[in-house]
Design an enzyme around this catalytic site. Structure first.
Site, PDB file in Angstrom:
ATOM      1  CG  HIS A  72      -2.099  -0.869   1.119  1.00  0.00           C
ATOM      2  ND1 HIS A  72      -3.278  -0.644   1.772  1.00  0.00           N
ATOM      3  CD2 HIS A  72      -2.299  -1.985   0.383  1.00  0.00           C
ATOM      4  CE1 HIS A  72      -4.155  -1.586   1.452  1.00  0.00           C
ATOM      5  NE2 HIS A  72      -3.571  -2.408   0.622  1.00  0.00           N
ATOM      6  CE1 TYR A 201      -5.227   3.232   9.283  1.00  0.00           C
ATOM      7  CE2 TYR A 201      -5.731   3.069  11.626  1.00  0.00           C
ATOM      8  CZ  TYR A 201      -4.973   2.700  10.543  1.00  0.00           C
ATOM      9  OH  TYR A 201      -3.945   1.803  10.699  1.00  0.00           O
ATOM     10  N   PRO A 293      -3.642  -0.504  19.167  1.00  0.00           N
ATOM     11  CG  PRO A 293      -5.321  -2.010  18.593  1.00  0.00           C
ATOM     12  CD  PRO A 293      -4.757  -1.267  19.749  1.00  0.00           C
ATOM     13  CE  LYS A 297       4.668   2.974  13.736  1.00  0.00           C
ATOM     14  NZ  LYS A 297       4.467   2.427  12.402  1.00  0.00           N
ATOM     15  CE1 TYR A 385      -1.045   3.274  10.060  1.00  0.00           C
ATOM     16  CE2 TYR A 385      -0.237   2.751   7.860  1.00  0.00           C
ATOM     17  CZ  TYR A 385      -1.126   2.527   8.896  1.00  0.00           C
ATOM     18  OH  TYR A 385      -2.088   1.552   8.778  1.00  0.00           O
TER      19      TYR A 385
HETATM   20  P1  FAD Z   1       2.738 -12.367  21.431  1.00  0.00           P
HETATM   21  O1  FAD Z   1       2.264 -12.347  20.036  1.00  0.00           O
HETATM   22  O2  FAD Z   1       1.757 -12.147  22.522  1.00  0.00           O
HETATM   23  O3  FAD Z   1       3.470 -13.784  21.662  1.00  0.00           O
HETATM   24  C1  FAD Z   1       3.835 -14.238  22.931  1.00  0.00           C
HETATM   25  C2  FAD Z   1       3.842 -15.753  22.925  1.00  0.00           C
HETATM   26  O4  FAD Z   1       4.274 -16.238  24.186  1.00  0.00           O
HETATM   27  C3  FAD Z   1       2.456 -16.329  22.695  1.00  0.00           C
HETATM   28  O5  FAD Z   1       2.499 -17.284  21.652  1.00  0.00           O
HETATM   29  C4  FAD Z   1       2.086 -16.944  24.037  1.00  0.00           C
HETATM   30  O6  FAD Z   1       1.225 -18.057  23.896  1.00  0.00           O
HETATM   31  C5  FAD Z   1       3.452 -17.319  24.560  1.00  0.00           C
HETATM   32  N1  FAD Z   1       3.508 -17.449  26.031  1.00  0.00           N
HETATM   33  C6  FAD Z   1       2.899 -16.681  26.965  1.00  0.00           C
HETATM   34  N2  FAD Z   1       3.208 -17.106  28.215  1.00  0.00           N
HETATM   35  C7  FAD Z   1       4.048 -18.158  28.052  1.00  0.00           C
HETATM   36  C8  FAD Z   1       4.723 -19.015  28.963  1.00  0.00           C
HETATM   37  N3  FAD Z   1       4.575 -18.874  30.284  1.00  0.00           N
HETATM   38  N4  FAD Z   1       5.496 -19.994  28.457  1.00  0.00           N
HETATM   39  C9  FAD Z   1       5.651 -20.151  27.124  1.00  0.00           C
HETATM   40  N5  FAD Z   1       5.031 -19.370  26.204  1.00  0.00           N
HETATM   41  C10 FAD Z   1       4.250 -18.380  26.682  1.00  0.00           C
HETATM   42  N6  FAD Z   1       0.867  -4.746  15.573  1.00  0.00           N
HETATM   43  C11 FAD Z   1       1.327  -4.239  14.390  1.00  0.00           C
HETATM   44  O7  FAD Z   1       2.548  -4.055  14.242  1.00  0.00           O
HETATM   45  N7  FAD Z   1       0.482  -3.915  13.345  1.00  0.00           N
HETATM   46  C12 FAD Z   1      -0.856  -4.089  13.459  1.00  0.00           C
HETATM   47  O8  FAD Z   1      -1.576  -3.845  12.489  1.00  0.00           O
HETATM   48  C13 FAD Z   1      -1.376  -4.587  14.709  1.00  0.00           C
HETATM   49  N8  FAD Z   1      -2.706  -4.788  14.878  1.00  0.00           N
HETATM   50  C14 FAD Z   1      -3.150  -5.388  16.014  1.00  0.00           C
HETATM   51  C15 FAD Z   1      -4.517  -5.600  16.140  1.00  0.00           C
HETATM   52  C16 FAD Z   1      -5.010  -6.196  17.291  1.00  0.00           C
HETATM   53  C17 FAD Z   1      -6.497  -6.395  17.436  1.00  0.00           C
HETATM   54  C18 FAD Z   1      -4.113  -6.617  18.330  1.00  0.00           C
HETATM   55  C19 FAD Z   1      -4.621  -7.301  19.567  1.00  0.00           C
HETATM   56  C20 FAD Z   1      -2.758  -6.416  18.205  1.00  0.00           C
HETATM   57  C21 FAD Z   1      -2.269  -5.784  17.067  1.00  0.00           C
HETATM   58  N9  FAD Z   1      -0.912  -5.541  16.902  1.00  0.00           N
HETATM   59  C22 FAD Z   1      -0.451  -4.949  15.750  1.00  0.00           C
HETATM   60  C23 FAD Z   1       0.048  -5.909  17.961  1.00  0.00           C
HETATM   61  C24 FAD Z   1       0.735  -7.241  17.701  1.00  0.00           C
HETATM   62  O9  FAD Z   1      -0.211  -8.245  17.451  1.00  0.00           O
HETATM   63  C25 FAD Z   1       1.601  -7.608  18.914  1.00  0.00           C
HETATM   64  O10 FAD Z   1       2.400  -6.500  19.244  1.00  0.00           O
HETATM   65  C26 FAD Z   1       2.490  -8.834  18.638  1.00  0.00           C
HETATM   66  O11 FAD Z   1       1.727 -10.013  18.673  1.00  0.00           O
HETATM   67  C27 FAD Z   1       3.620  -8.942  19.685  1.00  0.00           C
HETATM   68  O12 FAD Z   1       4.346 -10.117  19.480  1.00  0.00           O
HETATM   69  P2  FAD Z   1       5.067 -10.853  20.686  1.00  0.00           P
HETATM   70  O13 FAD Z   1       5.744 -12.038  20.092  1.00  0.00           O
HETATM   71  O14 FAD Z   1       5.844  -9.883  21.468  1.00  0.00           O
HETATM   72  O15 FAD Z   1       3.896 -11.305  21.662  1.00  0.00           O
HETATM   73  C1  DHB Z   2      -4.866  -3.743  11.079  1.00  0.00           C
HETATM   74  C2  DHB Z   2      -4.678  -3.621  12.427  1.00  0.00           C
HETATM   75  C3  DHB Z   2      -4.366  -2.385  12.953  1.00  0.00           C
HETATM   76  O1  DHB Z   2      -4.156  -2.259  14.274  1.00  0.00           O
HETATM   77  C4  DHB Z   2      -4.249  -1.272  12.141  1.00  0.00           C
HETATM   78  O2  DHB Z   2      -3.943  -0.077  12.700  1.00  0.00           O
HETATM   79  C5  DHB Z   2      -4.428  -1.408  10.791  1.00  0.00           C
HETATM   80  C6  DHB Z   2      -4.749  -2.651  10.252  1.00  0.00           C
HETATM   81  C7  DHB Z   2      -5.212  -5.074  10.532  1.00  0.00           C
HETATM   82  O3  DHB Z   2      -5.364  -6.016  11.324  1.00  0.00           O
HETATM   83  O4  DHB Z   2      -5.334  -5.220   9.306  1.00  0.00           O
END
Ligand code: FAD
Ligand code: DHB
Length: 393
Positions: A72, A201, A293, A297, A385
């Site tokens: 995009h 948005y 979200p 980021k 962004y």
């Molecule tokens: P997580 O993905 O939470 O992974 C942590 C892992 O550790 C999990 O698999 C969990 O099961 C495991 N775990 C937990 N406790 C234990 C334990 N005790 N022992 C072993 N394993 C364990 N970010 C973006 O950059 N762009 C976006 O568009 C965006 N949109 C989002 C939309 C939504 C609705 C949400 C909820 C989040 C969004 N995010 C976005 C954020 C992004 O999803 C998270 O920042 C990302 O998942 C972080 O990754 P992580 O590996 O740090 O944590």
């Molecule tokens: C999506 C999630 C976001 O948090 C955002 O700002 C834009 C797009 C997505 O899941 O596609």
């Protein structure tokens, strides 16, 4: 068992770290409490910054992303019955974002890990971390009912916001900064072609709405809802009705609807822990910081943390130089706080707040108008962004 880096958590942070370490010739074991199917189908992020795309390509896991990811060059802001395009690429010297689901990033990283045979254990229980202030930290856990102990040089806490690693750090070491928002997001995945080529948005008196996508056949939507909202109250019919009410405010534009594949509600918060390390434990990704979200980021920050950690571990193993490891938190937190501000800013710009009066709402409208009409203000949005170039500190 013994390894160099014990990684707790197989989300984007843990899996990317494992991959980067492998490329750097450093051994790791990844321990994940959930099943492979669960982590591969946990629907979350969708927007990858170009630097994250470059990182995944460099890590040799970008082949499917290159085929299926959607590049995009802009995003749309919608308010007051009008839509305004922010030309991201024009404002940032050609940078882009790529829409590619977190589920797909995770699947690609897991497939690459399993292909090399490096250890990745799913469904581990009773994970506990000990001896972090010694030079032989250990992770104990059970797997398949058998208790095991993993001796490591270093532990990477990549276990997300609700993980256990952060809490192992003794009281008084960490300082927390946090903010809760008086709303959550209802996320919806639907089997319908996107009604827009770019993300929308939308700020609306009924609440914020976001139109995103996953593929030419699958759309992704988010609705601002009350934080404790019960998903059982949201029938598919009600979801479409509300999306229409918030998004169909531009004359002549209609939203296509289709079968809902998945829906769920997430609370929104901002959170940072300082520092992101203690002894031989290094926190990365959501374990160390959370952003609302709206700025897309979270995953991108997780990717940055583990890049910094890999560089620091490579220097340490390569020459014994611990200075980059010692400076890990500082190197990460500079970018973390920029993302914190941007995510808070996008959130307050676009959502409705119960405590807002008519004056506050007018201020918000004026600011939205400014962001869309001033090159300086829209560049601020665009460069944050797509991801800022920031020196490491
Ligand atoms: P997580 O993905 O939470 O992974 C942590 C892992 O550790 C999990 O698999 C969990 O099961 C495991 N775990 C937990 N406790 C234990 C334990 N005790 N022992 C072993 N394993 C364990 N970010 C973006 O950059 N762009 C976006 O568009 C965006 N949109 C989002 C939309 C939504 C609705 C949400 C909820 C989040 C969004 N995010 C976005 C954020 C992004 O999803 C998270 O920042 C990302 O998942 C972080 O990754 P992580 O590996 O740090 O944590
Ligand atoms: C999506 C999630 C976001 O948090 C955002 O700002 C834009 C797009 C997505 O899941 O596609």
């Amino acid at each position: 068992m013994r390894t160099q880096v014990g990684i707790v958590g197989a989300g984007p942070a843990g899996l990317t770290l494992g991959r980067l370490l492998e490329q750097a010739g450093i051994e790791s074991v990844i321990l994940e409490s959930r099943s492979r199917a669960y982590v591969e189908h946990r629907i979350r992020a969708g927007v990858l910054e170009q630097r994250t795309v470059d990182l995944l390509n460099g890590a040799g896991v970008g082949e499917r992303m290159a085929r299926e990811g959607i590049v995009h060059h802009g995003v749309e802001l919608q308010f007051d019955g009008e839509r305004h395009r922010i030309p991201l690429s024009d404002l940032t010297g050609g940078r882009t974002i790529v829409i590619y689901g977190q589920t797909e990033v995770v699947k690609d990283l897991i497939a690459a890990r399993l292909a090399t045979g490096s250890p990745l254990l799913f469904e581990v229980d009773h994970v506990a971390v000990a001896d972090l202030d010694s030079d032989r930290p250990a992770i104990s856990f059970t797997h398949g009912g058998v208790s095991q102990e993993l001796e490591c040089d270093v532990v990477a806490g990549c276990d997300g916001f609700h993980g256990i690693c952060r809490d192992v750090i003794p009281p008084g070491v960490l300082r927390y900064f946090d903010k809760e928002y008086p709303f959550g997001w209802l996320g919806v995945l639907a089997a319908v072609a996107p009604s827009s080529e770019e993300l929308i948005y939308a700020s609306n008196d009924r609440g914020f709405a976001l139109h995103s996508m996953r593929s030419p056949e699958v759309s992704r939507f988010y609705l601002q809802v009350a934080p404790k909202e019960d998903i059982a109250e949201w029938s598919d019919e009600r979801i479409w009705e509300e999306l229409r009410a918030r998004l169909e405010t531009v004359s002549g534009w209609t939203l296509s609807t289709g079968p809902v594949l998945e829906k769920g509600i997430t609370a929104m918060r901002s959170f940072v822990t300082e520092p992101m390390q203690f002894g031989r434990l290094f926190l990365a990704g959501d374990a160390a910081h959370i952003v609302p979200p709206t700025g897309a980021k979270g995953l991108n920050l997780a990717a940055f943390d583990v890049t910094v950690l890999t560089r620091a571990l490579s220097a340490w193993y390569g020459s014994g130089d611990a200075s980059l490891l010692d400076g890990y938190s500082q190197a990460c937190l500079h970018r973390v706080w920029r993302a914190q501000h941007f995510s808070w800013w996008m959130t307050t710009l676009l959502h409705t707040f119960d405590h807002y009066d008519a004056y506050d709402r007018r201020l918000q409208e004026s600011y939205l108008d400014y962001v869309c009409s001033s090159v300086a203000a829209s560049t601020t949005l665009a460069e944050n962004y797509v991801g800022l170039d920031m020196p490491d500190h």
